[in-house]
Every structure is written in C-alpha cells, then in structure tokens.
Design an enzyme around this catalytic site. Structure first.
Site, mmCIF file in Angstrom:
data_model
loop_
_atom_site.group_PDB
_atom_site.id
_atom_site.type_symbol
_atom_site.label_atom_id
_atom_site.label_comp_id
_atom_site.label_asym_id
_atom_site.label_seq_id
_atom_site.Cartn_x
_atom_site.Cartn_y
_atom_site.Cartn_z
ATOM 1 C CG ASP A 57 -1.801 1.210 1.339
ATOM 2 O OD1 ASP A 57 -1.678 2.126 0.499
ATOM 3 O OD2 ASP A 57 -2.621 1.260 2.276
ATOM 4 C CE1 TYR A 152 -4.887 11.639 -12.034
ATOM 5 C CE2 TYR A 152 -4.887 13.421 -13.639
ATOM 6 C CZ TYR A 152 -4.510 12.143 -13.267
ATOM 7 O OH TYR A 152 -3.759 11.380 -14.121
ATOM 8 C CB ALA A 185 -2.809 5.424 -22.024
#
Length: 247
Positions: A57, A152, A185
């Site tokens: 993690d 983000y 992508a």
C-alpha cells in the site's frame, strides 16, 4: 538488460504495460499493488525477464518500507523505480469538492509518490555501485486541467515539483529522475472517454485514445538511458486528443 526494477500500480493499465515492456527487455521487475491476483495476472503475461509480485500500500510508510527492505534483501540494489500508482476522481466542480475527496486523491497521488521515491532515492544513494533512475508518472493535467479535476490536477502539478527537486538533489549520487506525462492511454481508467467527457466550453465530447503499450515503450526508453543521460520530461498522448489548443 537485467536491471532491477520496481513498478507500482503494476496490476493494470499503464503500470502493467510498463512492467511488461521492462520484462520483455529481460529485466527483473517487482510488481507492486494492493491485490496479489492482478499482479499475478501481469506476471503471467510476461514474455521474458523475471516478474516478482509483491503486495504493498503506497500510502502506508510501513508497507512501503517492507517492500523496499525485501528488494534490498533479495537483490541488493534497485536500478529503476516507475513511480506509477495513482487514482483519478470523477469530475466534480471545485465548489462541491469535499475534504475526504481531496485527501483520498492526494494520499495516493502525492503522499504515495513521495514515500516510494524517498525510499528508492535512499536505496540508490546508499548502494554500490551508486545511482539509479526514478520515473514519476505525471499527467497532461500537470500542464492543463480538465473541468472538475482540482484534486487530481493539483497532485500532478505537485509531482512535477517533486520530479524537479529529486532530479536536482540526486545529481551528487547518480540518481536521475524524470517524468512521463500521459494523455488518453486506452485503459479502464479512460474508458469513459469513449462515451464522452466534459470539455472546457461545457460540451461533452468523445476523445480519441492511444494503445497503452505505446506508454510501456516510452517507459522502457526512459529506463534504458545511460547513466549520464536523462529524459527529464516527456509527453506521450493520443495524437488527436484535445490537449494542444484546449479551451
């Protein structure tokens, strides 16, 4: 080449493509992710090299430390880290963004990036022969945001600062650091683009995507540079996506 590599988020998408490209070049690649099953699936797809799945993690310092301790114990060094693990959030206007949504994204995309880069840097600095290469996964959002993407976008701008700082601080130790900024992508994360995503002018539009294997080849190119050369920043994107000329 038989470099010793670590790819985080190797169970799918860009991480899987990069890991398979490195494995195809004959490298030993530690495949890191939260769940073992997708890592084993990646390993089964390899056409060469040595794949070693390891659960970790990236947001947990102890888990990251244990992963690097294992690499040090088993191989004695690390040549390449592709610092790839990250998450995206659904489009949400900044005025409606919650603290929890902000922290969930930053914990993976920035804190996790720091923890892995920090451990790799120390290992590369202290090993003999000294040196190595860290490749951070940025985004075209490190240049221009999408609507409703504050967590983000902020995280990817921060990754650019991290990349530059590591690159500078690593010079004395032979630690090179570069960044790949990827646009559209074809992965599960970008499947929504085939149905339409918000544009800067408020429209919804379908966006073209590119083969994720093209990203894998880009990572292999960056990893294959000689010690005295570095790809500092590279953008690889679907040719016709609305990035240049956004707005």
């Amino acid at each position: 080449m038989n470099r010793i590599c670590l790819v985080t988020g190797a169970g799918s998408g860009v991480g899987r493509a990069a890991a398979l490209a490195l494995l195809g070049d004959g490298d030993t690649v530690y495949l890191a992710g939260r769940r073992m099953e997708p890592l084993q699936e990646t390993a089964a797809m390899a056409t060469g090299g040595t794949a070693i799945p390891v659960t970790a993690d990236v947001t947990d310092p102890a888990s990251v430390g244990a992963m690097f301790d294992r690499i040090r114990s088993e191989k004695g060094r690390l040549d390449v880290l592709f610092n790839n693990a990250g998450i995206s959030t659904r489009s949400i206007n900044f005025g409606d963004l919650t603290w929890e949504q902000w922290r969930d994204t930053l914990s993976v995309n920035l804190d996790g990036m720091f923890l892995c880069a920090s451990a790799a840097f120390r290992m590369m600095r202290d090993q003999a022969p000294q040196g190595g290469r860290i490749i951070n996964n940025g985004s075209i959002s490190a240049h221009a945001p999408r609507p409703g993407s504050a967590p983000y976008t902020a995280s990817k701008h921060a990754v650019t600062g991290l990349t530059r700082s590591i690159s500078l601080d690593g010079r004395a130790f032979g630690v090179a650091c570069g960044q790949v900024d990827i646009g559209n992508a074809a992965t599960a994360m970008t499947k929504v683009m085939t149905a339409g995503v918000p544009q800067a002018d408020g429209r919804m539009a379908v966006e073209p995507r590119m083969d994720v294997d093209d990203v894998g080849r880009t990572i292999l190119f960056m990893a294959s540079m000689p010690a005295d050369a570095n790809v500092q920043f590279v953008t690889v994107m679907a040719t016709n996506m609305p990035f240049i000329g956004r707005g």
